[in-house]
Design an enzyme around this catalytic site. Sequence first.
Site, PDB file in Angstrom:
ATOM      1  N   TYR A   6       6.184  -8.201   9.206  1.00 34.10           N
ATOM      2  CA  TYR A   6       5.889  -6.776   9.254  1.00 34.10           C
ATOM      3  C   TYR A   6       6.182  -6.213  10.645  1.00 34.10           C
ATOM      4  CZ  TYR A   6       3.085  -7.607   5.036  1.00 34.10           C
ATOM      5  OH  TYR A   6       2.655  -7.965   3.777  1.00 34.10           O
ATOM      6  N   ASP A  15       0.836  -1.189   0.000  1.00 30.14           N
ATOM      7  CA  ASP A  15       0.000   0.000   0.000  1.00 30.14           C
ATOM      8  C   ASP A  15       0.876   1.246   0.000  1.00 30.14           C
ATOM      9  OD1 ASP A  15      -2.306  -1.510   0.108  1.00 30.14           O
ATOM     10  OD2 ASP A  15      -2.462  -1.418   2.298  1.00 30.14           O
ATOM     11  N   ASP A  54      -7.041   1.950   8.135  1.00 28.50           N
ATOM     12  CA  ASP A  54      -5.711   2.519   8.352  1.00 28.50           C
ATOM     13  C   ASP A  54      -5.832   4.034   8.487  1.00 28.50           C
ATOM     14  OD1 ASP A  54      -5.935   3.627   5.775  1.00 28.50           O
ATOM     15  OD2 ASP A  54      -4.696   2.079   4.836  1.00 28.50           O
TER      16      ASP A  54
END
Length: 308
Positions: free
Chosen positions: A77, A49, A91
């Site tokens: 991550y 993203d 998000d």
Amino acid sequence: MSEQRTPLVNALGGLLIVDKDGGMTSHDVVSRCRKLLRTRKIGHAGTLDPMATGVLVLGVERATKMLGLLSLTTKSYAATIRLGQSTVTDDAEGETVATTPAGHLTDAEIASGTAKLTGDIQQVPATVSAIKIDGERAYARARAGEDVQLAARPVTVSRFDILKRHDIDSRATTFVDLDVEVDCSSGTYIRALARDLGADLGVGGHLTALRRTRVGPFTLDHARTLAQLADAPALSLDIDSAARLAFPSRSITSDEEQSLRDGRWLDPLGIAGTHAALTPDGRAIALLEEKGRRSSPVFVIRPRGLID
């Protein structure tokens, strides 16, 4: 002018491991690298993203054909999750949907919530995702105002560790920010983990930062930023190094090398999955898969007639 169009790598190419900056799409990175290496033959394996940073794997020249064969099923991550606020996109880039004080949550309650999201789970992907519905991306439908309903899918979260907790006082409420590390299967949405953790704890949640630290065997140790690449444009791994790192291998004789360069098969050795056929000096000739009595090329890296 012709000198500017000459690629900076040979026809075999290799892999470029980029430490992606925030605010860029994966396609932006590919476009920039095409200019840096003076070639159009660059593709990427998986996406990140725009908000996310970290490991993005690119194939260059002939190695683009290797991308679909790479085993990139495990990813790692580092992320920050905010408890106490949910957003449209799960998000920090989306509009806030609801805000709920989260300061009362205990560490034990939060740990119990992450435990429920660890292991083999069913996860509903983030609505604003690249998943296709009837040929159209979910995010395009959502942004067009459609009520997008995605089905849950199986994913594996092998590690969901909380590294640090930060209680953030903001006006009349208190958020809890969690620095976490996650190891998971391909297809897992870290945004959805943030959303589901907040929902389970009754306060809502979303992702505020995301950095991919590993994709398969490729880590930040292999990666360079675009600024570093601009100073010294070059591959991270040539095609031979990439094959040796990414695949199990078998050694081949000179006669077997010639057979593979012509696309012929070898006798199997009992090796599972895609693997590399290497000469004694470490050159990768082909990627093979065994089926029955044949070990057949799925990608001939050095076909006869290729000059490298």
